[in-house]
Design a protein around this motif. Structure first.
Motif, short mmCIF file in Angstrom:
data_model
loop_
_atom_site.label_atom_id
_atom_site.label_comp_id
_atom_site.label_asym_id
_atom_site.label_seq_id
_atom_site.Cartn_x
_atom_site.Cartn_y
_atom_site.Cartn_z
N ASP A 69 45.72 50.79 47.58
CA ASP A 69 46.75 50.19 46.75
C ASP A 69 46.93 51.04 45.50
OD1 ASP A 69 48.70 48.37 46.15
OD2 ASP A 69 47.36 46.88 45.31
N CYS A 113 38.53 45.59 42.31
CA CYS A 113 38.10 45.91 43.67
C CYS A 113 37.28 44.81 44.33
CB CYS A 113 37.33 47.22 43.69
SG CYS A 113 35.81 47.21 42.72
N ILE A 160 47.07 42.68 52.56
CA ILE A 160 46.44 42.61 51.24
C ILE A 160 46.99 43.70 50.32
CG2 ILE A 160 44.26 42.90 50.00
CD1 ILE A 160 42.89 41.53 52.39
N ILE A 210 43.41 37.35 44.26
CA ILE A 210 44.43 37.96 45.12
C ILE A 210 45.40 36.90 45.62
CG2 ILE A 210 44.85 39.13 47.31
CD1 ILE A 210 43.65 41.02 45.31
N THR A 263 40.78 48.44 50.69
CA THR A 263 42.15 48.05 50.34
C THR A 263 42.48 48.40 48.89
OG1 THR A 263 41.28 45.81 49.93
CG2 THR A 263 42.36 46.21 52.05
N THR A 264 41.48 48.46 48.02
CA THR A 264 41.73 48.82 46.62
C THR A 264 42.26 50.24 46.51
OG1 THR A 264 39.90 47.40 45.92
CG2 THR A 264 40.77 48.95 44.30
N TYR A 299 39.65 42.37 45.88
CA TYR A 299 40.24 42.93 47.10
C TYR A 299 39.27 42.80 48.26
CZ TYR A 299 44.25 45.32 44.85
OH TYR A 299 45.42 45.62 44.20
N ALA A 350 48.96 42.41 46.88
CA ALA A 350 48.24 42.47 45.61
C ALA A 350 48.67 43.64 44.73
CB ALA A 350 46.74 42.56 45.88
N TYR A 403 46.69 45.88 41.45
CA TYR A 403 45.43 46.04 40.72
C TYR A 403 45.52 45.38 39.35
CZ TYR A 403 41.17 48.27 39.04
OH TYR A 403 39.91 48.50 38.54
#
Length: 391
Positions: free
Chosen positions: A351, A297, A256, A289, A347-348, A300, A260, A262
């Protein structure tokens, strides 16, 4: 009933070119590509028509009903000035008009947001053939609810029932209990697209009447694309062949983060107060995504939840606030059960913009890890009676 949890304070206005606004006319609708919406040269109007027949639809303005309230912390306002926000909003509308004009296929076109402003660690998405080879689940889309009532509401949301009978449970938990269950059903299911609703008690039966974000056709399209991308992603990420829960979680997290970027455009709209736009709506979804490779977020967290469940892991989406860190304000992340213990995955925040490669700083942290000290968990993501299960 849309949750807008992200409060990223980045100057997205400096990242976007400034195209000319489209001339007035009919353009593909930003929220449903099977329709066209009239653009007056400056903004979208309520007028829509069928793209194939050209027949214009009547404008429907529903009356005010007793809506389910979903209160989330308001994202922190940008400090770049009103002029920047106005310019940003105009630029975003123009970009969306052109983007949706070229995106009329059933399956998504990938790659337009990859390798942009975030980490250079980039994962190649599934091919169109990968997605087309996945069949819709015969037994229906998965449910994630902690209680029978939540699962019943999820089933209704997944088929977009106009009236969900909740009499059996409402007599026990009351209106607040039904609202609590509805909130969990929406937060914890990446395939459901609710948007508020009404509680009706006629003295004999009790019903929940959801307000859906999309038409039945568009909602099913988004479910199909999300499900296909999840199944393909399990193979591409290596999660399908992983031998342990920890390896599965790591593979999904890395996939992910690499897939992806943001969604700064959606963030800009949220900061400008345009929380009901199609771009913002999609940024909250796993579909954002998997179809466009971008979200805030909540998207995500939804994507991780969908892949974790498909991989046989027990996971949940968590919502709350962060007072410092990569984002400030409302936020969403995940907890996942590994070796009998609940771990935090974000995961946000992994990233992050400007990272030199793959980041795993928020991969399987203990909920009491000092790195999470700025976070406060709210109680909106699961029914109150089941909250202790995820500690």
């Amino acid at each position: 009933m849309t949750f807008y949890p992200d409060g990223r304070d980045d100057d997205a206005s400096s990242r976007t070119p400034g195209p000319r606004l489209p001339a007035p006319g009919w353009l593909p609708d930003p929220s449903e590509t099977r329709l066209e919406r009239y653009w007056d040269g400056y903004r979208w109007t309520p007028r829509t028509r069928d793209r194939a027949t050209g027949i214009e639809r009547a404008v429907y303005s529903p009356g005010v009903a007793s809506s389910l309230a979903w209160t989330a912390p308001e994202p922190r306002r940008r400090n770049t000035g009103r002029t920047v926000l106005i310019v940003l909003a105009i630029v975003i509308v123009a970009l969306n008009a052109y983007r949706w004009a070229g995106n009329l296929g059933y399956l998504p076109e990938w790659g337009s947001f990859a390798g942009g402003w975030g980490s250079p660690y980039v994962i190649e998405p599934p091919t169109q053939a990968d997605l087309a080879s996945v069949e819709t689940p015969v037994s229906g889309y998965p449910t994630f609810g902690t209680t029978e009532l939540v699962r019943r509401i999820e089933e209704g949301l997944l088929t977009q029932e106009r009236r969900i009978d909740v009499t059996t449970w409402a007599r026990e938990v009351g209106q607040d209990g039904v609202f609590d269950a509805y909130t969990e059903a929406y937060v914890q299911n990446p395939y459901a697209f609710g948007g508020g609703g009404t509680y009706l008690d006629d003295g004999h039966r009790v019903y929940l009447e959801p307000e859906y974000v999309y038409s039945d056709e568009e909602a099913e399209h988004r479910r199909t694309v999300t499900y296909a991308a999840v199944q393909a992603g399990l193979s591409l990420s290596g999660a399908a062949d992983a031998s342990s829960e920890r390896e599965k979680v790591t593979a999904i997290h890395d996939y992910i983060v690499g897939l992806a970027e943001y969604d700064y455009e959606a963030y800009g709209l949220i900061q400008a107060g345009d929380v009901s736009s199609a771009r913002v709506e999609q940024s909250q979804e796993a579909y954002g995504i998997f179809a466009s490779r971008t979200a805030v977020c909540n998207g995500y967290a939804q994507a991780f939840l969908a892949m974790a469940d498909a991989a046989g892991l027990e996971a949940v989406q968590v919502t709350g606030t962060a007072s410092s860190g990569m984002t400030v304000g409302g936020h969403a992340w995940n907890r996942v059960l590994v070796d009998g213990q609940w771990w935090v995955v974000d995961t946000t925040w992994d990233d992050a913009e400007g990272a030199s490669g793959l980041v795993q700083d928020y991969l399987m942290l203990s909920p009491d890890d000092p790195a999470l000290a700025s976070r406060t968990v709210d109680s909106d993501w699961v029914v109150d009676s089941e909250m202790s299960r995820f500690s």
